[in-house]
Design a protein around this motif. Structure first.
Motif, mmCIF file in Angstrom:
data_model
loop_
_atom_site.group_PDB
_atom_site.id
_atom_site.type_symbol
_atom_site.label_atom_id
_atom_site.label_comp_id
_atom_site.label_asym_id
_atom_site.label_seq_id
_atom_site.Cartn_x
_atom_site.Cartn_y
_atom_site.Cartn_z
ATOM 1 N N MET A 135 0.826 -1.201 0.000
ATOM 2 C CA MET A 135 0.000 0.000 0.000
ATOM 3 C C MET A 135 0.862 1.254 0.000
ATOM 4 N N LYS A 136 0.566 2.169 -0.903
ATOM 5 C CA LYS A 136 1.255 3.459 -0.951
ATOM 6 C C LYS A 136 0.599 4.430 0.035
ATOM 7 N N TYR A 137 -0.715 4.544 -0.040
ATOM 8 C CA TYR A 137 -1.482 5.304 0.941
ATOM 9 C C TYR A 137 -2.965 5.025 0.763
ATOM 10 N N PHE A 138 -3.758 5.428 1.779
ATOM 11 C CA PHE A 138 -5.207 5.346 1.638
ATOM 12 C C PHE A 138 -5.831 6.680 2.009
ATOM 13 N N HIS A 139 -7.101 6.827 1.669
ATOM 14 C CA HIS A 139 -7.785 8.109 1.730
ATOM 15 C C HIS A 139 -9.042 7.985 2.587
ATOM 16 N N LYS A 163 -15.925 17.282 11.206
ATOM 17 C CA LYS A 163 -15.285 16.012 11.522
ATOM 18 C C LYS A 163 -13.803 16.044 11.136
ATOM 19 N N LEU A 164 -13.517 16.648 10.008
ATOM 20 C CA LEU A 164 -12.125 16.778 9.578
ATOM 21 C C LEU A 164 -11.345 17.639 10.561
ATOM 22 N N GLU A 175 -0.555 20.137 4.920
ATOM 23 C CA GLU A 175 -1.668 20.510 4.055
ATOM 24 C C GLU A 175 -1.170 20.705 2.630
ATOM 25 N N LYS A 176 -1.819 20.024 1.701
ATOM 26 C CA LYS A 176 -1.503 20.157 0.281
ATOM 27 C C LYS A 176 -2.786 20.489 -0.480
ATOM 28 N N ASP A 177 -2.668 20.660 -1.778
ATOM 29 C CA ASP A 177 -3.832 21.025 -2.587
ATOM 30 C C ASP A 177 -4.940 19.973 -2.530
ATOM 31 N N ASP A 178 -4.556 18.682 -2.391
ATOM 32 C CA ASP A 178 -5.556 17.618 -2.409
ATOM 33 C C ASP A 178 -6.080 17.235 -1.038
ATOM 34 N N GLY A 179 -5.546 17.847 0.047
ATOM 35 C CA GLY A 179 -6.030 17.537 1.376
ATOM 36 C C GLY A 179 -4.927 17.572 2.413
ATOM 37 N N LEU A 232 -4.371 10.206 3.589
ATOM 38 C CA LEU A 232 -4.887 11.479 3.095
ATOM 39 C C LEU A 232 -6.255 11.709 3.708
ATOM 40 N N LEU A 233 -6.465 12.880 4.309
ATOM 41 C CA LEU A 233 -7.752 13.237 4.890
ATOM 42 C C LEU A 233 -8.395 14.364 4.080
ATOM 43 N N THR A 234 -9.679 14.215 3.789
ATOM 44 C CA THR A 234 -10.449 15.283 3.131
ATOM 45 C C THR A 234 -11.832 15.331 3.761
ATOM 46 N N SER A 235 -12.615 16.328 3.366
ATOM 47 C CA SER A 235 -14.016 16.412 3.808
ATOM 48 C C SER A 235 -14.853 16.981 2.674
#
Length: 318
Positions: free
Chosen positions: A273-277, A285-286, A298-302, A314-317
Motif C-alpha cells: 500500500m502506498k497510501y489510503f484516503h 469532523k475533519l 496541508e496540500k492542494d488535495d487535502g 490522506l484526509l479530506t471532507s
C-alpha cells in the motif's frame, strides 16, 4: 500469528466482541447507514507490473481502466476511481512487515456480489470463500500477492455471540456457527442476475474497509479513535481491534499484530500500500481529526499524515 492460525484459535476475525461489546453491537446493527460519518476514497498501491495489474483489475475484478500513464493506472466504476496502481515496486508483496493486511471492495447488493464472485470463478482465478455472518466474503491475491477481499455486508443475519465452547456466532435463524464459516458459493450464485463477465462493476461498489498490520495494536487503536472512529472491538489478548464509522456495519478499520509486534513497514521496493484516503462527511469532523494529529501537512488535495505504524493517510471532507 498468521490468519489461518488466528481463525483456528478464536474462530473468526470479523466479528470479535467482548461481553461489554454486546450492547454496542446490537445498537450498531439497529442504526441506519445514514449515520456514517466517514468513507474511503481510492486506495493507492505499489505494484511491479502495470500490465499485470491492468489485466487483474479489469478482467478479474471487472473495474474500468479510467486513466493510465507509463507508470500509473486508475481503476473503478464508470464514474469513480477505487484503486490506483503505481508501477514503483521491484519485489512482490512480502509477509512479516507492518502495513496492509488486506483491503475490501464492498458490493452494494447481493446481485452485484454474486456477479463479482461469478466473474472470478469464471476465470478460474483462485479465491477463498468465507462467511462471517455479519458479512459474506471471498479473498484473493493480486499478481503481486496483495490480499483483497470482496464483501457483501449482512449485519441483519447476526443475532448474538456465543462463548460456550469457544467464540461462535448465533445467526438470526438461531444457528450457532463459526465466526469464519465456509461460504456456500452455489447459494451466492443463486442471486446472479447478469452473467456477463465483461460488464463494468456496479456504480455502487466502494472501498468498504481496511485491515492493517499494526506494529502496536493499542497505539493504533487509540490513534484511530482520536481521529474520530468508533471503537467496536478491542481484544489485546488476540492482538486485534476494529473500529467503525457509523452505520450498521462497524468493521471499517481493523488492526492486528499477528505478524509480530513492532515490525517495521516493508521496504519501499516491495509491493504494497502506498497510501489510503479517508473522507469525512463534514468539515467539522475533519477539523476534529486534525486537532488530534500531532503533525500533518496541508496540500492542494487535502491533509497528509502518518498513523503510528507509519501508513500514509490522506484526509479530506465534503
Amino acid at each position: 500469528m498468521e490468519r489461518n492460525q488466528f481463525i483456528k484459535t478464536i474462530l473468526g476475525t470479523t466479528i470479535l466482541t467482548t461481553m461489554d461489546g454486546f450492547s454496542s453491537l446490537a445498537n450498531a446493527i439497529s442504526q441506519d447507514d445514514a449515520g456514517k460519518f466517514a468513507s474511503f476514497g481510492a486506495i493507492h498501491l505499489n505494484n511491479t507490473s502495470l500490465e499485470k495489474s491492468t489485466l487483474f483489475w479489469t478482467k478479474i475484478v471487472g473495474m474500468k481502466l479510467r486513466k493510465s500513464s507509463a507508470t500509473i493506472a486508475e481503476f473503478g466504476t464508470e464514474t469513480k476511481t477505487l484503486v490506483v496502481v503505481h508501477e514503483t515496486a521491484k519485489k512482490n508483496f512480502q509477509k512479516g512487515y507492518s502495513g496492509l493486511y488486506h483491503f475490501a471492495i464492498h458490493s452494494p447488493n447481493k446481485e452485484e456480489f454474486a456477479s463479482m464472485v461469478h466473474r472470478v470463478a469464471a476465470h478460474r482465478y483462485p479465491f477463498s470463500p468465507v462467511d462471517h455472518t455479519m458479512s459474506k466474503s471471498i479473498y484473493l491475491d493480486d499478481p503481486d500477492g496483495i490480499n483483497i477481499e470482496f464483501t457483501l455486508e449482512t449485519p441483519e443475519r447476526f443475532k448474538r455471540v456465543v462463548t460456550t465452547g469457544g467464540l461462535k456466532i448465533e445467526d438470526a435463524d438461531g444457528n450457532v456457527r463459526s465466526a469464519s464459516d465456509y461460504l456456500n458459493i452455489n447459494e451466492v450464485l443463486n442471486d446472479l442476475k447478469n452473467n456477463d463477465v465483461n460488464k463494468i462493476i456496479d456504480e455502487g461498489t466502494y472501498i468498504g474497509h481496511l485491515h492493517l498490520y499494526a506494529n502496536n495494536v493499542q497505539n493504533s487503536n487509540e490513534f484511530y479513535q482520536e481521529i474520530g472512529f468508533n471503537s467496536f472491538n478491542y481484544l489485546p489478548q488476540y492482538m486485534y481491534a476494529d473500529l467503525g464509522a457509523g452505520g450498521a456495519y462497524q468493521h471499517r478499520i481493523a488492526l492486528n499484530s499477528w505478524h509480530g509486534i513492532n515490525k517495521p513497514l516493508a521496504p519501499s521496493e516491495n509491493a504494497g500500500m502506498k497510501y489510503f484516503h479517508i473522507h469525512f462527511n463534514t468539515p467539522q469532523k475533519l477539523k476534529e481529526a486534525l486537532n488530534n494529529v500531532a503533525e500533518y501537512e496541508e496540500k492542494d488535495d487535502g491533509f497528509w499524515f502518518k498513523d503510528p505504524t507509519g501508513n500514509n493517510i490522506l484526509l479530506t471532507s465534503s
